[in-house]
Design a protein around this motif. Sequence first.
Motif, PDB file in Angstrom:
ATOM      1  N   ALA A 163       0.832  -1.201   0.000  1.00  0.00           N
ATOM      2  CA  ALA A 163       0.000   0.000   0.000  1.00  0.00           C
ATOM      3  C   ALA A 163       0.870   1.257   0.000  1.00  0.00           C
ATOM      4  O   ALA A 163       0.579   2.237  -0.703  1.00  0.00           O
ATOM      5  CB  ALA A 163      -0.931  -0.011   1.206  1.00  0.00           C
ATOM      6  N   GLU A 164       1.960   1.219   0.779  1.00  0.00           N
ATOM      7  CA  GLU A 164       2.872   2.366   0.822  1.00  0.00           C
ATOM      8  C   GLU A 164       3.540   2.583  -0.530  1.00  0.00           C
ATOM      9  O   GLU A 164       3.737   3.720  -0.982  1.00  0.00           O
ATOM     10  CB  GLU A 164       3.919   2.123   1.915  1.00  0.00           C
ATOM     11  N   GLN A 165       3.873   1.495  -1.223  1.00  0.00           N
ATOM     12  CA  GLN A 165       4.478   1.614  -2.555  1.00  0.00           C
ATOM     13  C   GLN A 165       3.519   2.265  -3.547  1.00  0.00           C
ATOM     14  O   GLN A 165       3.924   3.107  -4.350  1.00  0.00           O
ATOM     15  CB  GLN A 165       4.893   0.217  -3.051  1.00  0.00           C
ATOM     16  N   PHE A 166       2.244   1.868  -3.495  1.00  0.00           N
ATOM     17  CA  PHE A 166       1.268   2.443  -4.415  1.00  0.00           C
ATOM     18  C   PHE A 166       1.041   3.922  -4.112  1.00  0.00           C
ATOM     19  O   PHE A 166       1.024   4.761  -5.022  1.00  0.00           O
ATOM     20  CB  PHE A 166      -0.050   1.684  -4.316  1.00  0.00           C
ATOM     21  N   ALA A 181       2.042  -2.411  -6.555  1.00  0.00           N
ATOM     22  CA  ALA A 181       2.441  -2.906  -5.238  1.00  0.00           C
ATOM     23  C   ALA A 181       3.026  -4.307  -5.366  1.00  0.00           C
ATOM     24  O   ALA A 181       2.378  -5.215  -5.890  1.00  0.00           O
ATOM     25  CB  ALA A 181       1.231  -2.928  -4.304  1.00  0.00           C
ATOM     26  N   VAL A 182       4.251  -4.478  -4.888  1.00  0.00           N
ATOM     27  CA  VAL A 182       4.919  -5.783  -4.940  1.00  0.00           C
ATOM     28  C   VAL A 182       5.461  -6.200  -3.580  1.00  0.00           C
ATOM     29  O   VAL A 182       6.083  -7.248  -3.464  1.00  0.00           O
ATOM     30  CB  VAL A 182       6.064  -5.777  -5.981  1.00  0.00           C
ATOM     31  N   GLY A 183       5.238  -5.400  -2.542  1.00  0.00           N
ATOM     32  CA  GLY A 183       5.701  -5.753  -1.205  1.00  0.00           C
ATOM     33  C   GLY A 183       7.207  -5.838  -1.129  1.00  0.00           C
ATOM     34  O   GLY A 183       7.934  -5.056  -1.750  1.00  0.00           O
ATOM     35  N   ALA A 235      -5.898  -5.103  -4.527  1.00  0.00           N
ATOM     36  CA  ALA A 235      -6.349  -4.384  -5.717  1.00  0.00           C
ATOM     37  C   ALA A 235      -5.187  -3.682  -6.415  1.00  0.00           C
ATOM     38  O   ALA A 235      -5.064  -3.735  -7.647  1.00  0.00           O
ATOM     39  CB  ALA A 235      -7.434  -3.379  -5.335  1.00  0.00           C
ATOM     40  N   VAL A 236      -4.315  -3.024  -5.637  1.00  0.00           N
ATOM     41  CA  VAL A 236      -3.239  -2.252  -6.253  1.00  0.00           C
ATOM     42  C   VAL A 236      -2.026  -3.112  -6.594  1.00  0.00           C
ATOM     43  O   VAL A 236      -0.995  -2.588  -7.017  1.00  0.00           O
ATOM     44  CB  VAL A 236      -2.829  -1.065  -5.354  1.00  0.00           C
ATOM     45  N   SER A 237      -2.141  -4.425  -6.398  1.00  0.00           N
ATOM     46  CA  SER A 237      -1.112  -5.314  -6.937  1.00  0.00           C
ATOM     47  C   SER A 237      -1.289  -5.486  -8.439  1.00  0.00           C
ATOM     48  O   SER A 237      -0.364  -5.924  -9.132  1.00  0.00           O
ATOM     49  CB  SER A 237      -1.184  -6.689  -6.256  1.00  0.00           C
ATOM     50  N   LEU A 282      -9.226   5.706  -5.144  1.00  0.00           N
ATOM     51  CA  LEU A 282      -8.045   4.903  -4.891  1.00  0.00           C
ATOM     52  C   LEU A 282      -7.871   3.834  -5.975  1.00  0.00           C
ATOM     53  O   LEU A 282      -8.315   2.704  -5.838  1.00  0.00           O
ATOM     54  CB  LEU A 282      -8.137   4.245  -3.506  1.00  0.00           C
ATOM     55  N   GLY A 283      -7.250   4.199  -7.067  1.00  0.00           N
ATOM     56  CA  GLY A 283      -6.885   3.239  -8.097  1.00  0.00           C
ATOM     57  C   GLY A 283      -8.031   2.709  -8.917  1.00  0.00           C
ATOM     58  O   GLY A 283      -7.877   1.680  -9.588  1.00  0.00           O
ATOM     59  N   GLY A 284      -9.171   3.357  -8.907  1.00  0.00           N
ATOM     60  CA  GLY A 284     -10.339   2.819  -9.601  1.00  0.00           C
ATOM     61  C   GLY A 284     -10.130   2.704 -11.095  1.00  0.00           C
ATOM     62  O   GLY A 284     -10.439   1.678 -11.708  1.00  0.00           O
TER      63      GLY A 284
END
Length: 455
Positions: A163-166, A181-183, A235-237, A282-284
């Motif tokens: 989430a922080e990456q996105f 987002a890839v963690g 979702a943001v992955s 948020l990323g929709g």
Amino acid sequence: MTLLSVPQPRQAQPQPSAPPGRREALLALLRRPSALAALTVLLVCVPLGNQDVTAAVHVTPADVASVGLVAVCGLRVLSAFRTGRALLPTRAAVLFCVIAVAVAASTIASQDPSQSLSGFVRLIQVFVLVPLAVLLALRERRDLVLVLGAMVAAALIEGAVGAEQFLTGTGASYDGGSARAVGTFGAQDVMAMSAVVSYGLLAALGLALEARRAGRRRACWLLGLTAAVLVFPLAVSFSRGSWIATGCAAVVALVLADVRLALRGALFAAAAAVVLVGGFGLGGASVAARLGSITTVAGAAPDHSVTDRYDLWTTAGRIWRDHPVTGVGPKEFPQYRDGHAPLRLSSGSDTGGAGAGYSREPLLSPHNMYLLLLSEDGLVGLTAFAVLFLSLLLGTVRRTLRERGGLGAALLGLLVWQLVDFLYADIGGTTTVLVSVVFGLAAYGTFGADRKAAS
């Protein structure tokens, strides 16, 4: 008169022993090996940096922990065998041994058995040894809760990083930016975070159903909120396969547990999506575009990741038609790919961002586990795996229906997720060991009662 002194017997000197802390830790692992299974799950989150994806063998901390788990459970099996007890149910032993025999046959029949040997070892680790070790490690419900809790914890860790990456634009390259987002897994393993988050979301959902069944209202709401929170990093992955698999798994688990609860959950999810996407944006747009690209294989600007995947599926089918019985052997798909691939297949996929520079990763598999098994292990291998998968699926369904939700729903959800995800992905990467844990959990859901009776 002289008094004779009688010699006193010498007291035995205490022998040096292992430090109490270390000895107690070893005994604790032997008494509750499920702790090693939980540790295996958590160690997946350890960052490994950039790795060479073309290397034959990748050993991660989670792999090392899984080897320890297999060793501990192996010692328990040997100890029980000496006393005449059988810890492993006969049905489970037969099913998993058939997998070993089928993979061994394809390895022996391979054009390059030495090259296929590493693939044989990996398949045996993922689909035989570690699942059986997890089955043996789970003795009671709290062992199962411990492993599921580790999945939730790993998902929260990776979800927070993703989430922080996105939000800060420091993720992997995607659509001209760096917001994917890839963690902790990096740009070379872009699907790993979505898998970990999906596992944790489904585990939290199952634990929430168990708490609901037990009347623990506060725990139910907390775990339900945790599952809802994990939807955002998933979702943001931008992993389409994980979205589809998670949706299918959640629907199946909830419907079998409680149809009315499933309907309420669907309404809640729709309302949350409206608030997050419509209210906060948020990323929709990115998510909608990503979903629409699933079938975009024609036109002026087709999605190359989609066309490449479909071309790889065609390639796997052509390889199988030339080697229908035992396939070309484990790890042999890359050697036969170019001779069977359509001309438009790309030479690789572009990766970058999340702390790594631009690179082009080769396409080493068909990104479909069933087609990978068909091309590399032939009809013999695919049939053996299909029997195992179907047996575990029916077993977890029966447990879910019997419990009306609860932990059975978690086991069913995780297995359904894996079987659906195998339509779009295969084993490989940092999270491969989690696949074996999922199958071990499904084996416990299917054969757990038999194992307790045997022991």
